[in-house]
Design a protein around this motif. Structure first.
Motif, short mmCIF file in Angstrom:
data_model
loop_
_atom_site.label_atom_id
_atom_site.label_comp_id
_atom_site.label_asym_id
_atom_site.label_seq_id
_atom_site.Cartn_x
_atom_site.Cartn_y
_atom_site.Cartn_z
N ASN A 71 0.85 -1.18 0.00
CA ASN A 71 0.00 0.00 0.00
C ASN A 71 0.89 1.24 0.00
N PRO A 72 1.71 1.41 -1.06
CA PRO A 72 2.61 2.56 -1.09
C PRO A 72 1.84 3.86 -1.30
N LYS A 73 2.36 4.91 -0.75
CA LYS A 73 1.75 6.23 -0.91
C LYS A 73 2.52 7.01 -1.97
N GLY A 74 1.82 7.51 -2.97
CA GLY A 74 2.46 8.27 -4.03
C GLY A 74 1.41 8.87 -4.95
N THR A 75 1.90 9.63 -5.94
CA THR A 75 1.00 10.22 -6.93
C THR A 75 0.55 9.11 -7.89
N ALA A 76 -0.44 9.41 -8.70
CA ALA A 76 -0.93 8.43 -9.68
C ALA A 76 0.21 8.03 -10.62
N PHE A 77 1.03 8.99 -11.04
CA PHE A 77 2.15 8.70 -11.92
C PHE A 77 3.17 7.80 -11.23
N GLN A 78 3.51 8.13 -9.99
CA GLN A 78 4.48 7.31 -9.25
C GLN A 78 3.97 5.87 -9.10
N LEU A 79 2.70 5.72 -8.74
CA LEU A 79 2.13 4.39 -8.58
C LEU A 79 2.20 3.59 -9.89
N LYS A 80 1.97 4.27 -11.01
CA LYS A 80 2.06 3.61 -12.32
C LYS A 80 3.51 3.16 -12.60
N VAL A 81 4.46 4.02 -12.29
CA VAL A 81 5.88 3.68 -12.49
C VAL A 81 6.27 2.51 -11.60
N TRP A 82 5.87 2.57 -10.32
CA TRP A 82 6.23 1.50 -9.38
C TRP A 82 5.60 0.18 -9.80
N LYS A 83 4.37 0.24 -10.29
CA LYS A 83 3.70 -0.99 -10.75
C LYS A 83 4.47 -1.60 -11.91
N SER A 84 5.00 -0.76 -12.79
CA SER A 84 5.76 -1.27 -13.94
C SER A 84 7.05 -1.97 -13.49
N ALA A 113 12.65 8.18 -13.85
CA ALA A 113 13.81 8.01 -12.97
C ALA A 113 13.55 8.64 -11.60
N SER A 114 12.93 9.81 -11.60
CA SER A 114 12.60 10.49 -10.35
C SER A 114 11.60 9.67 -9.53
N ALA A 115 10.59 9.11 -10.19
CA ALA A 115 9.60 8.29 -9.49
C ALA A 115 10.28 7.04 -8.92
N ASN A 116 11.17 6.43 -9.69
CA ASN A 116 11.90 5.27 -9.19
C ASN A 116 12.67 5.63 -7.92
N GLY A 117 13.26 6.82 -7.91
CA GLY A 117 14.03 7.27 -6.76
C GLY A 117 13.19 7.50 -5.52
N LYS A 118 11.88 7.64 -5.70
CA LYS A 118 10.98 7.87 -4.57
C LYS A 118 10.23 6.59 -4.18
N ASN A 119 10.63 5.47 -4.75
CA ASN A 119 10.02 4.18 -4.44
C ASN A 119 10.11 3.92 -2.94
N PRO A 120 8.97 3.78 -2.25
CA PRO A 120 9.01 3.58 -0.80
C PRO A 120 9.18 2.13 -0.37
N LEU A 121 9.20 1.21 -1.33
CA LEU A 121 9.23 -0.22 -0.96
C LEU A 121 10.50 -0.89 -1.50
N TRP A 122 11.61 -0.58 -0.84
CA TRP A 122 12.92 -1.11 -1.17
C TRP A 122 12.84 -2.62 -1.33
N ILE A 123 13.39 -3.13 -2.37
CA ILE A 123 13.46 -4.55 -2.75
C ILE A 123 12.09 -5.11 -3.15
#
Length: 163
Positions: A71-84, A113-123
């Motif tokens: 249940n990561p917290k982020g913007t819609a764009f960040q969530l899309k990047v993290w899902k990818s 790249a910026s969204a990846n850098g804000k990924n709250p779920l390491w590994i």
């Protein structure tokens, strides 16, 4: 809803795990000197126990995929990047450009790249599997040495036999 926090010692630092019954919100890596040792001795809250178990399995080489409610917290764009990032298989890597293309916008490489850098779920969300187009290990919030370590864990170079 009240979140719970636990600290777990890994081979490459202390994992700070935060979540609640709705899922894991954060797994961050800290240097050992950033965490009071007494925090490592506390019992693991029920809602975080499966995350600790799966991280232990990952680091011992017994797990190649996580099966956790996140249940990561982020913007819609960040969530899309993290899902990818979840589509990159264990032992494989992908470039920032390829990830941007997969998301439908090759010109968004810096935003990706910026969204990846804000990924709250390491590994758990494997941003360590993203590399530069030239194969370089760039841009990892946990430190390049950790990125290298994780990639080697996931894809160890096998010594070939001469005979």
């Amino acid at each position: 809803m009240k979140t719970a926090t636990t600290f777990y010692k890994t081979p490459i630092g202390i994992a700070k795990i935060v979540g609640d019954k709705n899922g894991i919100q954060q797994v961050a890596v800290l240097d050992e000197n950033e965490v009071d040792n007494s925090l490592l001795k506390q019992s693991v809250p029920n809602c975080l126990q499966e995350c600790v178990i799966q991280l232990e399995e990952y680091f011992s080489g017994k797990r190649t995929q996580f099966n956790l409610t996140v249940n990561p917290k982020g913007t819609a764009f960040q969530l899309k990047v993290w899902k990818s990032l979840l589509t990159i298989k264990f032992g494989e890597t992908c470039t920032y450009l390829a990830q941007s293309k997969k998301l439908g916008n090759p010109k968004a490489i810096r935003a990706v790249a910026s969204a990846n850098g804000k990924n709250p779920l390491w590994i758990i969300i494997p941003c360590h599997r993203i590399i530069g187009s030239d194969g370089s290990l760039t841009g990892y919030a946990g430190g390049i040495w950790r990125k290298k370590w994780l990639l080697e864990l996931e894809n160890p170079v096998k010594q070939q036999s001469l005979f």
